[in-house]
Design an enzyme around this catalytic site. Structure first.
Site: not given
Ligand code: NAP
Length: 285
Positions: A53, A97, A120
């Site tokens: 990412k 994460q 997200d």
């Protein structure tokens, strides 16, 4: 004749080129888009995901910060970091994460991310916006699946879509995005007695289960679109999806469409994270 291939790698490159241009325009205006990625603990798969990412940001002109903490980090300390990033004007997207160590409540952490920075799309706020059909940041994987479906050039409106899987991160938002695009949506899960009964009537099938051969040749209608989200390994250790690719592709025929694994949904997920970060930066005051 096999179905036409939905090339996630090519589509991803196309979208990323646009991301690069939009990021450059914002940077020129003194507002370079910025993503903060927080990794807690030493899960090797998570470490690879966050590295990819961060690298994708660097490759497309986005500023990124990777914060890594030991698994002993307390929930309060993590919440304090999220609060600091919420207040940081150089950061437009915050991603924590998953999975987190067991002593940390993921919903508490996700819920602490400012709604405008929830790239997200996993917070209850973002999920609520999606349920209500309001604009907002969409979870990257189902968002990428929608782009793959759109890339066929076929209209989603009026189609019957069957989503297999109902996780909060893939299946449910996928079903809601299809609904928002005016498909008639059926959601199958582990309690559905005969999934084929539904998929055989479907114009669009999205498989998001995590089990090989969930979708076989006898379960699809010729001419349908099949999107394979699953990530599995076959007996030889090779990456494969939830769909029996070769046989299903033949069953769909030349009027059908199918996304492969690898090279389908996978490349789209990070791409849509970049798109979300850009959107957040463009909308930031
Ligand atoms: P998950 O949280 O484990 O959810 C799996 C879903 O599949 C659940 O809703 C489950 O039903 C359903 N299911 C399990 N066995 C089933 C069966 N035999 N028949 C029908 N439904 C069944 O997984 P996820 O996070 O949604 O991910 C799904 C797959 O996509 C995984 O392989 C994952 O690795 C992959 N994935 C790929 C990407 C990418 O970027 N390519 C991103 C995210 C996920 P219940 O709810 O009834 O238990």
């Amino acid at each position: 004749m096999p179905a036409q291939l939905i090339d996630g790698k090519a589509l991803s490159e196309h979208i990323r080129a646009d991301v690069g241009l939009r990021a450059a325009a914002l940077t020129a205006a003194g507002r370079q888009p910025g993503l903060a990625v927080i990794l807690v603990g030493d899960d090797p798969a998570s470490a690879v995901y966050v590295r990819n990412k961060v690298r994708a940001c660097a490759d497309h002109g986005l500023h990124s910060v990777l914060e890594q903490y030991p698994s002993s980090l307390t929930q309060d300390a993590l919440l304090a970091r999220v609060a600091a990033l919420n207040a940081d004007p150089q950061i437009h997207g915050i991603l924590v994460q998953m999975p987190l160590p067991r002593h940390i409540d993921p919903q508490a952490v996700i819920g602490a991310i400012a709604a405008a920075k929830d790239v997200d799309g996993f917070s209850l706020h973002s999920a609520g916006q999606l349920v209500a059909g309001l604009p907002g940041l969409r979870p990257a994987t189902p968002y990428g699946c929608m782009k793959l479906i759109e890339s066929t050039g076929l209209a989603v409106k009026g189609k019957h879509a069957v989503v297999i899987g109902r996780s909060n991160t893939v299946g449910k938002p996928m079903a809601l995005l299809l609904l928002q695009a005016n498909a008639t949506v059926t959601v199958c899960h582990s309690g559905t007695p005969d999934i084929g009964l539904h998929t055989r009537q479907a114009d669009i099938v999205v498989a998001a289960v995590g089990r090989r051969n969930t979708v076989t040749a006898g379960m699809v209608k010729p001419g349908a679109i099949v999107i394979d989200v699953g990530i599995n390994r076959n007996e030889e250790g090779k990456l494969c999806g939830d769909v029996d690719f070769a046989a299903v592709s033949e069953a769909l025929g030349e009027g059908g469409w199918i996304s492969p694994v690898p090279g389908g949904v996978g490349p789209m997920t990070i791409t849509m994270l970049l798109v979300n970060t850009l959107q957040a930066a463009e909308e930031a005051q």
